[in-house]
Design an enzyme around this catalytic site. Sequence first.
Site, PDB file in Angstrom:
ATOM      1  N   LYS A   1       6.231  10.558  -6.653  1.00 30.04           N
ATOM      2  CA  LYS A   1       5.906   9.445  -7.540  1.00 30.04           C
ATOM      3  C   LYS A   1       6.989   9.325  -8.583  1.00 30.04           C
ATOM      4  O   LYS A   1       7.625  10.316  -8.960  1.00 30.04           O
ATOM      5  CB  LYS A   1       4.559   9.665  -8.228  1.00 30.04           C
ATOM      6  CG  LYS A   1       3.868   8.373  -8.640  1.00 30.04           C
ATOM      7  CD  LYS A   1       3.269   7.663  -7.430  1.00 30.04           C
ATOM      8  CE  LYS A   1       2.526   6.400  -7.833  1.00 30.04           C
ATOM      9  NZ  LYS A   1       1.808   5.809  -6.677  1.00 30.04           N
TER      10      LYS A   1
ATOM     11  N   ASN B   1      -2.499  -7.158  -7.631  1.00 25.51           N
ATOM     12  CA  ASN B   1      -2.306  -7.328  -6.195  1.00 25.51           C
ATOM     13  C   ASN B   1      -3.483  -6.791  -5.396  1.00 25.51           C
ATOM     14  O   ASN B   1      -4.102  -7.507  -4.599  1.00 25.51           O
ATOM     15  CB  ASN B   1      -1.003  -6.635  -5.774  1.00 25.51           C
ATOM     16  CG  ASN B   1      -0.742  -6.757  -4.283  1.00 25.51           C
ATOM     17  OD1 ASN B   1      -1.264  -5.986  -3.482  1.00 25.51           O
ATOM     18  ND2 ASN B   1       0.056  -7.730  -3.898  1.00 25.51           N
TER      19      ASN B   1
ATOM     20  N   GLY C   1      -6.581  -5.727  -6.327  1.00 27.62           N
ATOM     21  CA  GLY C   1      -7.882  -6.278  -6.667  1.00 27.62           C
ATOM     22  C   GLY C   1      -8.075  -7.704  -6.209  1.00 27.62           C
ATOM     23  O   GLY C   1      -9.146  -8.073  -5.703  1.00 27.62           O
TER      24      GLY C   1
END
Length: 415
Positions: A105, A220, A222
């Site tokens: 990440k 995006n 949701g």
Amino acid sequence: MEKINPFDNAKKQLGKVASILKLNDTELELLGTPKRIIQFSFPVKLDSGRIKLFQGYRVQHNDARGPFKGGIRYHPQVDLDEVKALAFWMTMKCAVAGIPYGGGKGGIIVDPKKLSKDELENLSRGYMRELHPFVGPDKDVPAPDVYTDGQVMSWMLDEYEKIKGAHAPGLITGKPLELGGSKVRDYATAMGGAICLRELMKNLKKKSHGSTVAIQGFGNAGSFMAKILSSWGYKIVAVSDSKGGVHNEKGLKFDEVVAHKEKTESVVGFRGAKKISNEDILTLDVDVLVPAALENQITHTIAHAVKAPIIVELANGPTTPDADDILRRKGVHLIPDILANAGGVSTSYFEWVQNLQGYYWNEKEVLDKLDVLMVNAFTDVFNASKQHRVDMRTGAFVVAVQKVLKAEKLRGRLK
């Protein structure tokens, strides 16, 4: 909202699995420790001519099962513990999905809304200039995350290819189609969550048509979740974004909400709906709750007030460990993030495969492959939760940890 350390949450989740699988100290340390942490500051020239230093991170958690994989987020609250937690969850997520990646990440401490497009490009290219020795199609494959998108990935890809002097579309996923992106990638996270919900409803023998849904987060993931579930017969009664939410128990028309948000930059103020807070949306009396915003939204306080019998975690880490315990005691069926939102990284994997072979699939081919992969992942997790008599999150971690440790043992890193 109370401040919670997401990496502490990740370690608590790992601790729950340790007792079930009887993990030893070495195995626990290996799983709980990132392989590499890359932390740097880098200069960016602003439109004013001023040079500003930004703080960047990349955490590479585990690569026993394949190259590191994970998004890059631009957010003012990015910190190292958050990035470490997200990298750990990516390792687990890729293992649950059954794709040959480890977890990574990245992030930059920045409010991208305060930057011009040119400044955003300079920021993205500067980040890749610092990171390029540590990433690559066979090392670490980044992707978009919070407040990054296909354009940001395009700038990063271009900067990497300039440095390397060669095309390398497999470096990064979430790219536009014109630069080697994959069909479905833009709505893959939502589609993966919707498939998991479909499978859970089948197992619980519940009907989807008319079931009510509240979605926290209308970005995006949701917004596409709202679109997909609406088309499947669900009734979306509440949605929210960073400025607040709207609720109408008779249902919200997806297209009209989208048009309102495009016009006003928020769902708040949508005609015919009552304004509610981001906390209130989590406690509505609905059939399905979808947290699709940031982590640590469902705390122990909120969990006591949750009325939805089903939760689908499209966001990363939206539920704290103590809230998990409360929800489990209440009998809530929670599809955890490392399963529910694995459609995104799964389609990123498809994109990477297409990049490496230079051959691209049509939308139906990608959707068919995604459906098979998500159904298999859901089945593995659901069965593990039944076998060990635990909630689905713990079941997902059991599946993931077993896969990662097996890979470590096969490599000889563990005995």
